[in-house]
Design an enzyme around this catalytic site. Structure first.
Site, PDB file in Angstrom:
ATOM      1  N   TYR A 152       3.426   1.209   6.788  1.00  0.00           N
ATOM      2  CA  TYR A 152       2.707  -0.027   7.130  1.00  0.00           C
ATOM      3  C   TYR A 152       3.276  -0.657   8.399  1.00  0.00           C
ATOM      4  CZ  TYR A 152       1.165  -4.845   7.156  1.00  0.00           C
ATOM      5  OH  TYR A 152       0.651  -6.056   7.549  1.00  0.00           O
ATOM      6  N   LYS A 156       1.534  -1.445  12.188  1.00  0.00           N
ATOM      7  CA  LYS A 156       1.449  -2.748  12.864  1.00  0.00           C
ATOM      8  C   LYS A 156       2.160  -2.703  14.218  1.00  0.00           C
ATOM      9  CE  LYS A 156      -1.288  -4.642  10.020  1.00  0.00           C
ATOM     10  NZ  LYS A 156      -2.619  -5.135  10.392  1.00  0.00           N
TER      11      LYS A 156
HETATM   12  N1  NAP Z   1      -0.320 -11.259   3.984  1.00  0.00           N
HETATM   13  C1  NAP Z   1       0.658 -11.010   4.847  1.00  0.00           C
HETATM   14  O1  NAP Z   1       1.842 -11.327   4.598  1.00  0.00           O
HETATM   15  C2  NAP Z   1       0.341 -10.405   6.202  1.00  0.00           C
HETATM   16  C3  NAP Z   1       1.300 -10.525   7.205  1.00  0.00           C
HETATM   17  C4  NAP Z   1       1.030  -9.969   8.459  1.00  0.00           C
HETATM   18  C5  NAP Z   1      -0.172  -9.328   8.691  1.00  0.00           C
HETATM   19  N2  NAP Z   1      -1.078  -9.219   7.682  1.00  0.00           N
HETATM   20  C6  NAP Z   1      -2.331  -8.507   7.970  1.00  0.00           C
HETATM   21  O2  NAP Z   1      -3.404  -9.404   7.772  1.00  0.00           O
HETATM   22  C7  NAP Z   1      -4.603  -8.664   7.514  1.00  0.00           C
HETATM   23  C8  NAP Z   1      -5.292  -9.273   6.306  1.00  0.00           C
HETATM   24  O3  NAP Z   1      -4.457  -9.127   5.171  1.00  0.00           O
HETATM   25  P1  NAP Z   1      -4.345 -10.238   4.028  1.00  0.00           P
HETATM   26  O4  NAP Z   1      -2.937 -10.642   3.951  1.00  0.00           O
HETATM   27  O5  NAP Z   1      -5.384 -11.282   4.207  1.00  0.00           O
HETATM   28  O6  NAP Z   1      -4.609  -9.334   2.740  1.00  0.00           O
HETATM   29  P2  NAP Z   1      -5.765  -9.321   1.626  1.00  0.00           P
HETATM   30  O7  NAP Z   1      -5.896 -10.671   1.005  1.00  0.00           O
HETATM   31  O8  NAP Z   1      -5.419  -8.158   0.767  1.00  0.00           O
HETATM   32  O9  NAP Z   1      -7.093  -9.037   2.470  1.00  0.00           O
HETATM   33  C9  NAP Z   1      -7.302  -7.785   3.088  1.00  0.00           C
HETATM   34  C10 NAP Z   1      -8.757  -7.660   3.471  1.00  0.00           C
HETATM   35  O10 NAP Z   1      -8.934  -6.389   4.140  1.00  0.00           O
HETATM   36  C11 NAP Z   1      -9.941  -5.658   3.446  1.00  0.00           C
HETATM   37  N3  NAP Z   1      -9.669  -4.214   3.507  1.00  0.00           N
HETATM   38  C12 NAP Z   1      -8.497  -3.576   3.287  1.00  0.00           C
HETATM   39  N4  NAP Z   1      -8.660  -2.255   3.426  1.00  0.00           N
HETATM   40  C13 NAP Z   1      -9.973  -2.052   3.758  1.00  0.00           C
HETATM   41  C14 NAP Z   1     -10.752  -0.909   4.037  1.00  0.00           C
HETATM   42  N5  NAP Z   1     -10.235   0.337   4.004  1.00  0.00           N
HETATM   43  N6  NAP Z   1     -12.064  -1.074   4.310  1.00  0.00           N
HETATM   44  C15 NAP Z   1     -12.612  -2.305   4.337  1.00  0.00           C
HETATM   45  N7  NAP Z   1     -11.907  -3.432   4.088  1.00  0.00           N
HETATM   46  C16 NAP Z   1     -10.610  -3.304   3.808  1.00  0.00           C
HETATM   47  C17 NAP Z   1      -9.908  -6.168   2.026  1.00  0.00           C
HETATM   48  O11 NAP Z   1     -11.150  -5.893   1.429  1.00  0.00           O
HETATM   49  P3  NAP Z   1     -11.354  -5.793  -0.177  1.00  0.00           P
HETATM   50  O12 NAP Z   1     -10.963  -7.143  -0.703  1.00  0.00           O
HETATM   51  O13 NAP Z   1     -12.780  -5.495  -0.324  1.00  0.00           O
HETATM   52  O14 NAP Z   1     -10.436  -4.703  -0.631  1.00  0.00           O
HETATM   53  C18 NAP Z   1      -9.662  -7.656   2.270  1.00  0.00           C
HETATM   54  O15 NAP Z   1     -10.875  -8.292   2.612  1.00  0.00           O
HETATM   55  C19 NAP Z   1      -4.158  -7.221   7.321  1.00  0.00           C
HETATM   56  O16 NAP Z   1      -4.401  -6.500   8.512  1.00  0.00           O
HETATM   57  C20 NAP Z   1      -2.669  -7.342   7.087  1.00  0.00           C
HETATM   58  O17 NAP Z   1      -1.976  -6.179   7.473  1.00  0.00           O
HETATM   59  C21 NAP Z   1      -0.849  -9.753   6.452  1.00  0.00           C
END
Ligand code: NAP
Length: 261
Positions: A152, A156
């Protein structure tokens, strides 16, 4: 005949977390939406976002696949895309050798291949018109060797780097590229990555609405990147002057299974 004067934004991963909040920012700021995620609840998100006055089309697709990316792009039906918020992504905890390789591949195909495939399609069309905004959700994880989340963090690092390179390539095109780099944020991310037994999985995290607002505003200003939150800014700055071996050991303490108190 009525003409649509609202701008159009594509937001991926808009069913939950940071992506849903990014889609809300768009809807509240005059954008219609094409949104995507890979589970049926994207339709509920679309319903809620319509309540903010936006026209919303939603599609359930796996953006780890070429077909999924093409289906999403097909939803635009030739309408100019004013903003692309390429946010979909997911993590995968545990030791690399304990991970299922199909899941490893899905992380790479979602976070890297599907993301840049969509950017390739949309950015070409934007450059043809000489305008557009792209926001990519990277992470401060891209600065850190991700012991117990190695793949992961590597994805990133790719996205953080790719975003700056594409921004430079497009600097005279009228299209801006912005990288949002959140730190740990209160979403479904850690549960999905099977990391609830880790220190980082249990610690207090940032509010996804605040993170999204920071990213949306940076995109609208055309900034190159933005780290959300002071603590994360300090961590990102410290990572630049800390040996990788130390960063990898620090990550172990945050992400090793059973480090949650
Ligand atoms: N949370 C953190 O601490 C954090 C920190 C830094 C960066 N990020 C980044 O922020 C972004 C959003 O993450 P989040 O924290 O908001 O997590 P989240 O609540 O799990 O949301 C992830 C979203 O991405 C969608 N998704 C994942 N894999 C997919 C795929 N193969 N095809 C289509 N949709 C997909 C999910 O859809 P479904 O719900 O339909 O599965 C969901 O809508 C990601 O890129 C993550 O790496 C997160």
């Amino acid at each position: 005949m009525a003409t649509n004067t609202r701008s159009l934004a594509i937001v991926t991963g808009a069913s939950a977390g940071i992506g849903y909040e990014l889609a809300k920012c768009c809807a509240q700021n005059g954008f219609d939406l094409v949104i995507a995620a890979d589970e049926p609840k994207i339709q509920q998100a679309a319903h809620d976002l319509r309540g903010l006055g936006a026209q919303v089309e939603a599609i359930q697709v796996d953006l780890a696949t070429q077909q999924g990316v093409e289906q999403l792009y097909g939803m635009v039906k030739g309408r100019p895309v004013d903003a692309l918020l390429a946010n979909a992504g997911h993590g995968l905890g545990k030791a690399f050798l304990d991970q299922d390789f199909d899941e490893v591949r899905h992380v790479i195909d979602t976070n890297i291949t599907g993301t840049i495939d969509l950017i390739h399609k949309v950015a070409r069309e934007m450059c043809g018109r000489g305008q557009g905004r792209i926001l990519v959700t990277g992470s401060i994880a891209g600065f850190l060797p991700g012991t117990f989340q190695a793949v992961y963090n590597g994805t990133k690092a790719f996205i953080d780097s790719f975003s700056w390179a594409l921004r430079n390539e497009l600097k005279d095109s009228g299209v801006t590229v912005t990288c949002l780099m959140p730190g740990p944020t209160e979403t479904e991310f850690f549960e999905r990555a099977d990391m609830l037994d880790t220190k980082v999985g249990q610690q207090k995290k940032d509010d996804p609405a605040d993170v999204a607002k920071t990213g949306f505003e940076a995109m609208m200003k055309g900034e190159g990147d933005v780290v959300s939150g002071l603590k994360n800014k300090l961590q990102a700055a410290a990572a630049n002057v800390t040996p990788s071996s130390v960063l990898a050991e620090q990550h172990r303490r945050m992400a090793e299974p059973e480090t949650a108190k």
